[in-house]
Enzyme design. Structure first.
Site, PDB file in Angstrom:
ATOM      1  N   ASP A 123      -3.575   7.887   7.989  1.00  0.00           N
ATOM      2  CA  ASP A 123      -4.334   6.931   8.793  1.00  0.00           C
ATOM      3  C   ASP A 123      -3.360   6.205   9.709  1.00  0.00           C
ATOM      4  O   ASP A 123      -2.241   6.681   9.940  1.00  0.00           O
ATOM      5  CB  ASP A 123      -5.153   5.978   7.913  1.00  0.00           C
ATOM      6  CG  ASP A 123      -4.288   5.183   6.939  1.00  0.00           C
ATOM      7  OD1 ASP A 123      -3.083   5.039   7.175  1.00  0.00           O
ATOM      8  OD2 ASP A 123      -4.821   4.698   5.923  1.00  0.00           O
ATOM      9  N   HIS A 161      -0.278   4.940   7.151  1.00  0.00           N
ATOM     10  CA  HIS A 161       0.171   5.608   5.923  1.00  0.00           C
ATOM     11  C   HIS A 161       0.376   7.107   6.115  1.00  0.00           C
ATOM     12  O   HIS A 161      -0.457   7.768   6.741  1.00  0.00           O
ATOM     13  CB  HIS A 161      -0.858   5.404   4.803  1.00  0.00           C
ATOM     14  CG  HIS A 161      -1.160   3.984   4.512  1.00  0.00           C
ATOM     15  ND1 HIS A 161      -2.274   3.345   5.020  1.00  0.00           N
ATOM     16  CD2 HIS A 161      -0.490   3.058   3.774  1.00  0.00           C
ATOM     17  CE1 HIS A 161      -2.281   2.080   4.603  1.00  0.00           C
ATOM     18  NE2 HIS A 161      -1.207   1.890   3.856  1.00  0.00           N
ATOM     19  N   SER A 169       0.800  -1.229   0.000  1.00  0.00           N
ATOM     20  CA  SER A 169       0.000   0.000   0.000  1.00  0.00           C
ATOM     21  C   SER A 169       0.828   1.274   0.000  1.00  0.00           C
ATOM     22  O   SER A 169       0.307   2.348  -0.318  1.00  0.00           O
ATOM     23  CB  SER A 169      -0.940   0.005   1.217  1.00  0.00           C
ATOM     24  OG  SER A 169      -0.201  -0.106   2.423  1.00  0.00           O
TER      25      SER A 169
END
Length: 323
Positions: free
Chosen positions: A296, A299, A21
């Protein structure tokens, strides 16, 4: 070699990315949180499959290299076109799979997707000496291991297994004629909001420091070995570490040169970001993502990524990418 080994002197490079991610710009399916509001609120103004409020590492390194943002495997993989490079990264991917039913191809499987495209022939666009392959790994195997409360005694073996897989993947990429193969160091996992909440986001959780240190130590040894083998055998291939760990720690220690609110390890989007139940949001959102380093629980924000790459250098220099 020159002061900037990742950049080609003449031809614009293409970027090929493999990872999770931290590198995914939209490969995951539309039912993942990265495709839900408020992700993408800064750029492009709506969810784009990036695990961020805006641009992420892949976008920024492409800009640094003077390359175009690589095509997504999801949209261009079947077309067998490599004219603009390709991003094979999937959010949620690991190196060592615990579940055979994982919806995301692990990093080894991603590398093999490119192998399959090349072996299939009739590819539009070739891999050239100026092109760069990048493995971006943010420690999904370790985070899963920690969150599952697995015995700490097994961590050393897992780290060795993960780095060994990364080693093999770098060898495979060099076999595809990439002259420049880069891999990211592991960011300080203990500084992520998911692990700093216990200290009210004021200090990193040091229990993860040993595994991060071991991973990065073994990775440096692997890259040094590959470079020595290339030198001895006169293959002309060069392997690099993009030191994300150093950049993260520099920004956190300098408090982002006061550009970010404190505590810096608190995220802009708290709770189950991007999720709702019965019409009620399961998260709260800050007023200004630009004032937060983290988006978040794991990240960075777009501004966070920009601060990381400002430390790495624009352009990336040998001193910041040396093995």
């Amino acid at each position: 070699m020159g002061s900037n080994q990742l950049l080609g002197p003449k031809k614009t490079p293409k970027l090929f990315v493999f990872g999770d991610s931290y590198a995914d710009t939209g490969n995951t399916k539309s039912d993942t949180e990265a495709w839900a509001v408020p992700y993408g609120i800064t750029f492009p103004g709506k969810p784009s499959g990036r695990y961020c409020d805006g641009l992420i590492a892949t976008d920024l390194i492409a800009k640094v290299l003077g390359a175009e943002s690589p095509h997504l495997y999801r949209t261009h993989g079947k077309n067998k076109t490599l004219k603009k490079g390709m991003n094979f990264a999937f959010g949620g991917s690991k190196v060592v799979d615990y579940s055979p039913h994982s919806p995301f191809p692990n990093i080894t499987a991603q590398v093999n997707l490119l192998v399959d495209i090349v072996l299939a022939g009739r590819v539009q666009g070739d891999i050239t000496p100026t092109d760069v392959s990048l493995i971006s790994y943010a420690g999904g195997d370790y985070i899963y291991f920690i969150d599952e409360n697995r015995p700490a005694a097994g961590m050393k073996a897992l780290v060795e297994e993960v780095v060994d897989h990364l080693h093999v993947n770098m060898i495979v990429l060099s076999g595809l004629l990439f002259k420049k193969v880069a891999v990211t160091s592991l960011q300080p996992i203990g500084c992520l909001p998911t692990y700093t909440s216990a200290s009210s986001f004021k200090s990193c959780n040091e229990s993860q420091s040993a595994l991060v240190e071991l991973h990065n130590k073994l990775l440096r040894q692997v890259v040094a070995k590959l470079n020595e083998q290339s030198r001895v055998m006169k293959k002309g291939q060069h392997y690099f570490i993009i030191d994300i760990h150093h950049a993260f720690m520099t920004v956190l220690k300098n408090k982002g040169s006061k550009r970010f609110k404190t505590p810096m390890m608190k995220s802009c989007c708290e709770g189950f970001c991007g999720r709702s139940m019965d019409g009620d949001k399961l998260y709260t959102l800050c007023d200004d993502p630009k004032s937060f380093f983290f988006w978040d629980e794991v990240h960075p924000t777009q501004e966070g990524w920009k601060s990381i790459y400002s430390v790495l250098g624009n352009p990336l220099t040998e001193s910041k990418t040396k093995p």
